[in-house]
Design a protein around this motif. Sequence first.
Motif, PDB file in Angstrom:
ATOM      1  N   ASN A 286       0.658  -1.234  -0.099  1.00 42.42           N
ATOM      2  CA  ASN A 286      -0.389   0.073  -0.119  1.00 42.42           C
ATOM      3  C   ASN A 286       0.982   1.425   0.011  1.00 42.42           C
ATOM      4  N   GLN A 287       0.066   2.472  -0.136  1.00 45.20           N
ATOM      5  CA  GLN A 287       1.459   3.489   0.142  1.00 45.20           C
ATOM      6  C   GLN A 287       2.357   3.843   1.316  1.00 45.20           C
ATOM      7  N   LEU A 288       1.684   3.588   2.562  1.00 46.68           N
ATOM      8  CA  LEU A 288       2.704   3.832   3.972  1.00 46.68           C
ATOM      9  C   LEU A 288       3.803   2.418   3.549  1.00 46.68           C
ATOM     10  N   THR A 289       3.286   1.818   3.292  1.00 44.30           N
ATOM     11  CA  THR A 289       4.402   0.720   2.891  1.00 44.30           C
ATOM     12  C   THR A 289       5.377   0.556   1.836  1.00 44.30           C
ATOM     13  N   SER A 290       5.097   1.279   1.249  1.00 42.76           N
ATOM     14  CA  SER A 290       6.455   1.470  -0.074  1.00 42.76           C
ATOM     15  C   SER A 290       6.818   3.378   0.188  1.00 42.76           C
TER      16      SER A 290
END
Length: 509
Positions: A286-290
Motif C-alpha cells: 500500500n502507499q504507507l508500506t511503499s
Amino acid sequence: MQKIIIQSFLLLLLHQIGVAQNIKGKIIDATTQESIPYANIRVNDSENLVSNAEGFFTLSESNSSEQTKLSISYLGYANQQINVADLKKSNFIIQLVPAVYELNDVTISNVKPNPDQIMANVKANLKSNYVSDGTPSKDMVFYRRSDYFKPKTIDVEIEKSTGFTKQTLQKANADIKNFSNNLITHPPKEFTDILGNYYTTNVKKESKTSFVSKLEVLKATKLKNEGSATSSEDLEKKAMNMMLQHLDSTKYYRVKSGLFGSRDSISLRKDFNSRKNKKIGIEATNQLTSAKRNITSFLSQNNFAQTKKFNFITDPDLYNYTYEGTTYFADNEFAYVITFKPRRSKAKFSGKLYVSENDYAVLRVDYTLDEGEKLEGFNMKLLLGIKVSQNVSKGTIIFQKKSEGNGYYLQYATIDSGMYFYVNRPLKFIELAKGEKDVLSIDMKIEGNANSTTEFLNISRSKIATETIEKIKEVDFKFLNVKSYDASIWKQYNAIEPQEEMKRFKAIN
C-alpha cells in the motif's frame, strides 16, 4: 547592489500579498551576494530547516511571529541568530559573513595535515560515527522525489494481432504514435512530497535483536499531469492497458523476443499474477508500506557505514586527496576541507569533503561523477538491442551530531540520479494452446533518459520509549493530487521550499 534591490523588492512584495501567510526568506553570502544553498536554519531551537538550491526557505504559519528565533549556520561562515522581526527589517534577506578565527582558536603548526591519513582515520571511525546504537527515536522528516522521463525516440508498431483487421491495426498504431509523440513533446514530470513522523528502535526478542521502523504520514501530495506517466510502474500500467486490447485476459501466453523465448507462462489475469507474485515472495504494497520502504532505503543508501556506494570514503586507496585548508563549522570547532579525484579505474567520483577535526566524521560531502565516467550498466546493443547506463550521480549529504550520546544522523541530503536507456527489439506473445493460437507481434525502438532528484530533511529529532513505538498503529494514506504547487497546503509545517521549476509546473490534462 541592483540584484539585491530586486530580490528584496520581490520578497517584500510576496510577503505583503500574503502568500499562504508564511514568511519567506533568502540566505546569501555577504561578500559575493550569491545565494547559499543548504544552509541550516534552526527554528526556536526545536526544528531544522534548510535553504533550497536557490537559497530560499519558508517558515510555517506557527513560526511566523516576530518573536520566532532563527539560528543560521553554514560551513565556513559565522553563525547568525536573528528573529523574524529582524528578518523583516532586512527585507527578508539574511547575509552570512565568512568566519574570522581568533589565533587562540586555531592550532598553529608548520606541518600540513596529510589528507590520506585523515581519510584513513575517517574510515577507521565509520562505525562509531554512523552506526546507530539502537536508541529509540522519533524523527519528523520531509521527503521529496522529483521524477523526469525524457524519451528521445519512441517507435512502437503492432505488426500482427490475431482477430484484428489491417484497418483496425492501422488505427491502433496511429493511437500509439499519437501517444508516443505526446510523450516526446511533453516529457512527463512528477513531484511527490511526504511529511511524517518516522519512528525507529531495536527490539530484542528471544536473544535476537531486530530493527523496527514505523511511519505516521502527516501530509502527502503528488503533482503530475493527469493521465501522464513518469514512473516505470505508471508506464507499465499504460503498456498493460494497450495489450489488453489485443490479448485475452483469460488465456495464458509465452513471450518471445528476437531469438529468445520464455518458458514461463504469463497471463493478464489478476488472480494468476497474484498467485505467482506470492510464490516468489512479492507481496502487494500500500502507499504507507511503499513510502516507509523508500525512506528507510534512502537512509541506508546514504549512510557511509552501511553502503559501499561512496567508495571515496570506504575505499580511499582508489582516490587522490588534496588538503584545501580548515574551515569553521561550530563554536570553536573546525573541519578539514579535502577535495578528491579518481586515482584508479574503480574510482568514479570527484568532489569535496568536510571532515571534523575532533572525531573524523564526514560532516558534509558534495560529489558528482567525474568527467566521462558512468556507473554500472548493461550494453548489449549490437547483439540484443539493449543498452542501459547510469550517467548521472551527484549529490550533497549533510550529517548532524546527535544531541544524545555519540555519532551522527542524516540531517539533509539531495541526490540526483539518471540513466540512459535504449531498447530495439521485436516482442511476440504466443498463446499456449493447441491448434489455432492468438499471436501479438510488436516491433519497438525506445531511447531516452530517466532522471530523479530525491531530497530528505530531518526537521526534528527526539527520544521516545520503545514501548510507545510498539503501540503505534500504522495507517495507510492517500496522496492529495494537485495540479500546481500550492504553498497553503504546507502552511502549518516547516518543509523544503521548492525550486522555481516545481512552482512553475502546472498539470495539463
